[in-house]
Write a protein that holds these residues in place. Structure first.
Motif: not given
Length: 362
Positions: A47-74
């Motif tokens: 996990v390279v970026q922890q979950p953060a709420w999406v500003e446009e989400s209604e009622g803080r239901r949606t978040f995004t986070f980012s990962v790196s993967s050894d299966q698709v590294p690039t």
């Protein structure tokens, strides 16, 4: 007119590949005092970026986070994406509490190309279709993946997208959120290229999913039009950079070297869907003089769904097919084109209650 077929049951994927709605600037993620769930590394993902709420989400239901993967590294990149990272968008049910005992089913939602999981239209379609619904929706990065393990990725390095999504993303979600982590609590759906991916994944791993759906999916790799779409998304920089070879994903597309194309075509390999819920949604393109590119794309996508329906019928596998023509009776603002938000919203508004008739849920 809208016609619904029940069986005892992208050109098309040019449909699938080249004609998703124009990429929209991603919703901005913002910090919030009531923080979204924290994610731990695992299953080959960092996990390279922890979950953060999406500003446009209604009622803080949606978040995004980012990962790196050894299966698709690039992964190849669309504008706004970060090298070596996969953004994942998660929409939670109303009232979700990661500290509570209640567990929810999961819908894996696969985007088309060129598209990203966290565009404003994708956010809106997901939140509106799941409002007041006990369902977690997970939309992972897919770029130009065709949701497959590539056979000849070349200089871009390993592109094992099926391994990434099924062997890494799904267990990571189950480990960090209150999910029903069994087949009885999981479904998969996708639009365009993502519809191909949904059927592809469900056929390969029927142990993971209870329901599969395709929204204007390009489902038939035996179609020369779909092959053209796959090649187009490989060599066109608008589908991601750097571009890759025409044979990168499924190998050479020409007989007698096209065995992988034939083996990976969802339309011809429906037998493993037996016992699973199956749904398909397409228009016919409507007026071909109105937005002719997306009209033709949808028309050709529909043909791949008809091939799939015929094979489901032959196998005696029940399915639901919303074949809604020019869209005039399907939803206001829908005129049967390939990447219209009103059409896709109506598709998902129908699909979500359909899967909840089968999935285990609170």
């Amino acid at each position: 007119m809208k016609t619904r077929f029940r069986g005892s049951s992208a050109a098309a994927a040019v449909v699938a590949g080249l004609a998703l709605a124009s990429a929209v600037t991603a919703p901005a993620a913002v910090a919030d005092p009531a923080a979204p769930p924290h994610f731990e590394n695992g299953f080959g993902l960092t996990v390279v970026q922890q979950p953060a709420w999406v500003e446009e989400s209604e009622g803080r239901r949606t978040f995004t986070f980012s990962v790196s993967s050894d299966q698709v590294p690039t992964p190849t990149l669309l504008p706004g994406q970060i090298a070596g990272q996969h953004l994942i968008m998660v929409t939670l049910p109303d009232g979700y509490d990661n500290a509570a005992a209640t567990r929810y089913p999961v819908l894996l939602n696969l985007h088309g190309n060129p598209d990203r999981p966290n565009t404003v239209p994708n956010l809106q379609i997901t939140e509106r279709s799941t409002k007041n619904t006990p369902l977690i929706t997970v939309a992972p990065n897919g770029v130009r993946s065709w949701y497959s393990n590539w056979v000849n990725p070349g200089a871009v390095g390993p592109q094992n997208w099926e391994n990434f999504h099924l062997g890494q993303v799904i267990p990571l979600i189950d480990a960090n959120l209150k999910t029903i982590g069994t087949k009885e609590g999981r479904a998969v759906v996708g639009h365009s290229m993502g519809g191909f991916g949904a059927f592809h994944y469900a056929e390969h791993r029927p142990d993971l999913f209870s329901y599969v759906g395709a929204l204007s999916g390009g489902l038939d790799l035996l179609s020369q039009e779909v092959r053209a779409a796959v090649i187009g998304t490989s060599v066109d920089s608008s589908a991601g950079v750097p571009t890759v070879g025409a044979d990168a994903i499924f190998g050479p597309p020409i007989w007698p070297f096209d065995g992988i194309w034939n083996a990976q075509s969802p339309a011809q390999h429906v037998a493993s869907l037996r016992g699973m819920g199956v749904a398909m949604y397409t228009g016919n393109g409507g007026n071909l003089l109105d937005n002719p590119i997306q009209a033709v794309f949808e028309n050709r996508a529909r043909e791949t769904n008809l091939v799939t329906a015929a094979n489901l019928n032959a196998a005696g596998i029940p399915y639901y097919f919303a074949d809604y023509g020019d869209g005039s009776t399907w939803a206001p603002g829908c005129n049967g084109k390939h990447a219209q938000q009103p059409c896709l919203q109506a598709d998902m508004d129908h699909f979500v209650p359909l899967i909840l008739q089968r999935l285990q849920h609170p």
